[in-house]
Scaffold this motif. Sequence first.
Motif, PDB file in Angstrom:
ATOM      1  N   ASP A 154       0.614  -1.251   0.373  1.00 30.35           N
ATOM      2  CA  ASP A 154      -0.181  -0.120   0.123  1.00 30.35           C
ATOM      3  C   ASP A 154       1.113   1.240   0.199  1.00 30.35           C
ATOM      4  O   ASP A 154       0.577   2.498  -0.033  1.00 30.35           O
ATOM      5  CB  ASP A 154      -0.990  -0.459   0.704  1.00 30.35           C
ATOM      6  CG  ASP A 154       0.107   0.120   2.560  1.00 30.35           C
ATOM      7  OD1 ASP A 154       0.580   0.011   2.472  1.00 30.35           O
ATOM      8  OD2 ASP A 154      -0.682  -0.259   3.597  1.00 30.35           O
ATOM      9  N   LEU A 175       2.043   1.621   2.502  1.00 28.03           N
ATOM     10  CA  LEU A 175       2.467   3.194   3.578  1.00 28.03           C
ATOM     11  C   LEU A 175       3.758   3.583   4.810  1.00 28.03           C
ATOM     12  O   LEU A 175       3.671   3.097   6.137  1.00 28.03           O
ATOM     13  CB  LEU A 175       1.281   3.371   4.113  1.00 28.03           C
ATOM     14  CG  LEU A 175      -0.030   3.653   3.264  1.00 28.03           C
ATOM     15  CD1 LEU A 175      -1.227   4.071   4.158  1.00 28.03           C
ATOM     16  CD2 LEU A 175       0.497   5.023   3.057  1.00 28.03           C
ATOM     17  N   SER A 176       4.903   2.614   4.382  1.00 29.29           N
ATOM     18  CA  SER A 176       5.947   2.080   5.204  1.00 29.29           C
ATOM     19  C   SER A 176       6.494   1.456   4.206  1.00 29.29           C
ATOM     20  O   SER A 176       6.207   0.753   3.315  1.00 29.29           O
ATOM     21  CB  SER A 176       5.068   0.938   5.766  1.00 29.29           C
ATOM     22  OG  SER A 176       5.083  -0.569   5.606  1.00 29.29           O
ATOM     23  N   ARG A 192       6.790   4.886   9.086  1.00 27.99           N
ATOM     24  CA  ARG A 192       5.545   5.307   8.402  1.00 27.99           C
ATOM     25  C   ARG A 192       5.741   6.249   7.892  1.00 27.99           C
ATOM     26  O   ARG A 192       5.636   7.313   8.247  1.00 27.99           O
ATOM     27  CB  ARG A 192       5.018   5.229  10.199  1.00 27.99           C
ATOM     28  CG  ARG A 192       4.562   3.365  10.570  1.00 27.99           C
ATOM     29  CD  ARG A 192       4.654   2.223  10.347  1.00 27.99           C
ATOM     30  NE  ARG A 192       4.584   1.205  11.127  1.00 27.99           N
ATOM     31  CZ  ARG A 192       4.443   0.107  10.469  1.00 27.99           C
ATOM     32  NH1 ARG A 192       4.102  -0.373   9.647  1.00 27.99           N
ATOM     33  NH2 ARG A 192       5.140  -0.938  11.555  1.00 27.99           N
ATOM     34  N   LYS A 246       2.188   9.235   6.051  1.00 30.51           N
ATOM     35  CA  LYS A 246       1.130   9.400   5.741  1.00 30.51           C
ATOM     36  C   LYS A 246       0.315   8.969   4.456  1.00 30.51           C
ATOM     37  O   LYS A 246      -0.599   9.005   4.727  1.00 30.51           O
ATOM     38  CB  LYS A 246       1.307  11.040   5.816  1.00 30.51           C
ATOM     39  CG  LYS A 246       1.751  11.293   7.698  1.00 30.51           C
ATOM     40  CD  LYS A 246       2.024  13.237   7.249  1.00 30.51           C
ATOM     41  CE  LYS A 246       2.877  13.633   8.426  1.00 30.51           C
ATOM     42  NZ  LYS A 246       3.555  15.209   8.135  1.00 30.51           N
ATOM     43  N   HIS A 247       1.012   8.846   3.795  1.00 35.17           N
ATOM     44  CA  HIS A 247       0.637   8.558   2.047  1.00 35.17           C
ATOM     45  C   HIS A 247       1.619   8.259   1.645  1.00 35.17           C
ATOM     46  O   HIS A 247       3.629   8.256   1.556  1.00 35.17           O
ATOM     47  CB  HIS A 247       0.327  10.064   1.459  1.00 35.17           C
ATOM     48  CG  HIS A 247       0.757  11.300   1.249  1.00 35.17           C
ATOM     49  ND1 HIS A 247       2.883  11.592   0.613  1.00 35.17           N
ATOM     50  CD2 HIS A 247       1.503  12.120   1.983  1.00 35.17           C
ATOM     51  CE1 HIS A 247       3.039  12.044   0.599  1.00 35.17           C
ATOM     52  NE2 HIS A 247       2.329  13.020   1.586  1.00 35.17           N
ATOM     53  N   PRO A 248       2.064   7.598  -0.082  1.00 38.77           N
ATOM     54  CA  PRO A 248       2.461   6.448  -0.454  1.00 38.77           C
ATOM     55  C   PRO A 248       4.169   8.357  -1.058  1.00 38.77           C
ATOM     56  O   PRO A 248       3.551   9.089  -1.393  1.00 38.77           O
ATOM     57  CB  PRO A 248       1.783   5.816  -1.641  1.00 38.77           C
ATOM     58  CG  PRO A 248       0.910   5.289  -1.475  1.00 38.77           C
ATOM     59  CD  PRO A 248       0.573   6.936  -0.374  1.00 38.77           C
TER      60      PRO A 248
END
Length: 531
Positions: free
Chosen positions: A88, A90-91, A147, A149-151
């Motif tokens: 996703d 996001l990490s 981590r 907030k968005h890609p």
Amino acid sequence: MLIRRHFVLGALGLVAATAASPAAQAQSSGGNTLVVATTQVPRHFNGAVQSGMATAMPTAQIFASPLRYDDKWNPQPYLAQSWEVAADGLSVTLHLLKDAVFHDGHPVTSEDVAFSIMAIKANHPFQTMLAAVDKVETPDPATAILRLKHPSPSLLLAMSPALMPILPKHIYGDGQDLKTHPANLRPIGSGPFKLTEYKQGEYYTLEKFDKFFIPGRPKLDKIVVRLVSDQNAAVVSLERGDFNAFPFIAGARDIDRLQKSPNLVVTDKGMAGVGPLNWLAFNTKKKPLDDVRVRQAIAYAANRDFIVSKLMGGKATPSLGPIAPDSPLAEAAVEPYKVDYAKSAALLDAAGYAKGADGSRFSLTIDYIPGADEQQRNVAEYLRSQLKRVGINLEVRAAPDFPTWAQRVSNFDFDLTMDTVYNWGDPVIGVNRTYLTSNIRKGVIWSNTQQYSNPKVDELLQAAAVETSPEKRKALYSEFQKIVVSDVPIYFINVSPYYNAFAKGLGNLPNSIWGMMSPLDELYWETPPKT
């Protein structure tokens, strides 16, 4: 599902070769020194809080980063032996080497990585670079999880040595302001070389770190960097053999002269990540430049081809848009503004600026960065004669020093100005700042000083910054480039011709996308210099 990147160090040649040439083996035994001349004088040695080539070159030697890059824009392991990007986006999980240590013997851990990333986010001038990072988790000493907030598809590139030096938390995490921390002049890193001497304004010395985490590296014992103010004298000294390397040479005459030396290798390879663009910027909020037809008219009269081929001696590459042509995201299918005086005049007429009885339409002032005549003053002087052809009177305004020019431009006290701005690898890092409406920041140089605002451009840049599909991302940036070139807040002229000169006999010349702003741990003497 995870997208996994894993590399075995030996398979990529990150373990020293066993079949070195006899000359290389002889050199590695001692007296193995590289002497570098540079006009780039660092304020300090902490690239976490300072951008620019002057800081990045030593930073990449003193500090290690999570990743490094090859000449094909591919990430390679460095402090992180492997990494994973979540499906996703996001990490990002970094798996760190377990045997890397700082120059003072302290181990490099995930706590240092987390501290450094958040310090860079808070202090580095490239505010968009790590904007996506929310926090960094450290479940164990060898694992750091970013981590988001968005890609952030630009994040891996931001992990390069020039942009993400990993600082020792036990030194920099003492609560002092990182921008003025005393360790900035006495840095401790985990890179291949350690700073052993610095005489401000004269030289700094980097010596081999014997406990560097890649076996057999660095291959040099010492790098001495001489800070020179007289480029002509440096060129002569290089020809004479007093220096072994001279990076970031921009003058066509100097490049041409050094290319004729039988004892030197002069190359423009190894700067693709920098993307240094030289351009003419417009103050889009001042009449008559608030009319796009006037800006287009100036573009049609400017004659980029003559500037590049004649004024710059053919050593510069033309630039047609906001993303440097060496970038995989560059779009070539944009309006080239080939010189066309009739079209220029027609646009000015249509904008309501007819010629007066004296043949002139209006007057403008052009500024330029002082001290860079070939890329700046000479082009400004040439544009004065070019715009006269279509009835525009152009006055060239000199600034006594860089701070004066920067104050004028950043406070919007200009009509036109020459400028040089770097892409820094990915648009999120070095391009967006020039075009986003949100980055019109009075008093901040190299922000959106043109005061350019286009909601569609803002939308495209914001979408591209989080788009993880390479194909979709390229399409977004292609549309962005076409719009910006059509709107002409900037007339793009050329890629600044940065060349590096090396003494013959050096092996493994730095040709990655960061060139001399990458670790020089592989550089070695095939043939010792004559003394």
